[in-house]
Write an enzyme that holds these catalytic residues in place. Sequence first.
Site, mmCIF file in Angstrom:
data_model
loop_
_atom_site.group_PDB
_atom_site.id
_atom_site.type_symbol
_atom_site.label_atom_id
_atom_site.label_comp_id
_atom_site.label_asym_id
_atom_site.label_seq_id
_atom_site.Cartn_x
_atom_site.Cartn_y
_atom_site.Cartn_z
ATOM 1 N N ARG A 40 0.842 -1.202 0.000
ATOM 2 C CA ARG A 40 0.000 0.000 0.000
ATOM 3 C C ARG A 40 0.875 1.250 0.000
ATOM 4 N NH1 ARG A 40 -4.909 0.173 4.150
ATOM 5 N NH2 ARG A 40 -3.469 0.862 5.757
ATOM 6 N N SER A 108 -12.938 -3.626 0.331
ATOM 7 C CA SER A 108 -13.312 -3.095 1.644
ATOM 8 C C SER A 108 -14.642 -2.372 1.523
ATOM 9 C CB SER A 108 -12.248 -2.115 2.157
ATOM 10 O OG SER A 108 -11.055 -2.789 2.464
ATOM 11 N N LYS A 135 -4.219 4.674 8.805
ATOM 12 C CA LYS A 135 -4.903 5.096 7.589
ATOM 13 C C LYS A 135 -5.783 6.285 7.921
ATOM 14 C CE LYS A 135 -7.253 2.707 3.759
ATOM 15 N NZ LYS A 135 -8.650 3.107 3.760
#
Lengths: 208, 208
Positions: A40, A108, A135
């Site tokens: 990520r 998600s 996040k």
Amino acid sequence: MNSTVLRCYVVLDLAVVGPRCPVELTQAVLRGGASAIQLRGKDRPLRELAHLATALLPLVRAHNVPLIINDYVDLARAIDADGVHLGAHDLPPALARRCLPQGIIGYSPADCADLLSSLGADYLGVGPIYATSTKADAGQPIGTQGLQTLRAATELPVVAIGGITPTNIAEVLRSGVDGLAICSSVLCAADPHTAMCSIVSTVNTYFD
Amino acid sequence: MNSTVLRCYVVLDLAVVGPRCPVELTQAVLRGGASAIQLRGKDRPLRELAHLATALLPLVRAHNVPLIINDYVDLARAIDADGVHLGAHDLPPALARRCLPQGIIGYSPADCADLLSSLGADYLGVGPIYATSTKADAGQPIGTQGLQTLRAATELPVVAIGGITPTNIAEVLRSGVDGLAICSSVLCAADPHTAMCSIVSTVNTYFD
């Protein structure tokens, strides 16, 4: 997709990695028993991510572990990664499937209503379970209660994410998930390899 | 790729489109003779762009004009668009080619040195020629002098972009480019169809 790849799923978030070497961290968690690696890099140029992902591929392949790319279906296809993980702002799984006919596609969902968008996905990432600083746009924690609600609403394998640490692993696993997504707990540990070994041992004890 | 698709290349930048309807604008510029449509939505969710691009496809197909997607190779492939346009922060053209074996791939080199990165591209976007408010990160204008330098450094077809208006079209065309990328000049015109017709007429007079 075999849902055991979700058991100890490491999110290699480059913002969390900070000055550490992402390749060395990946080696450490793979040796510690990570079942999947998600790369990520929300704010990184794709060119940089492509270089890094290409460097990670032989490592994950040597451990027979999938490399999942966050957000970028094109990057996943271009470097022949094993899959992608998508959110509500990304290409919907059904469209991503056209680019990655054989790949693992994770999604998600924003909430239960958004489960409709998961059509075409192989597994769901559900969270954040607990508060997380990993996040910025993770949203409000849903707790194990919210996790159980989503778990009951889908037949897809579920990996729980967000604020998961050694102290709450057991509680999360009792919610009936197929695995845990781990980020800061291993990436920021003094000894990432040992931290990973410890988590893997706890998780495997639960499943075996 | 036939380089005539670059002649009057419209960049449908959603930030420039503002409250106007992007589908109606596309119809107007297609009827006015646009040779290509690039859909650019830098800050839009891919899900939204996917919907819009899917709506645009039958329109461009009816005019036998390519639909080029800015940045998102996966979106282009998923909806079967005709190509992508990439910049220095995107997937490099050589990697994008693996996702779009038959597609048109455009690349905007950061400068002459960055021409190396264009490997795999079918054409180059070069600019900004003049100052532009369309693209916040467009960088300093390179002028027709900078355009000519890049034009001489590559054998790829070149489309000039950035601040191009009816008043400077002739000067840009004399730099030896294959076409002009137009954005605000038509999208913000009181009558986009008439504005497009006028530009197409000027450009075609030059080439024919």
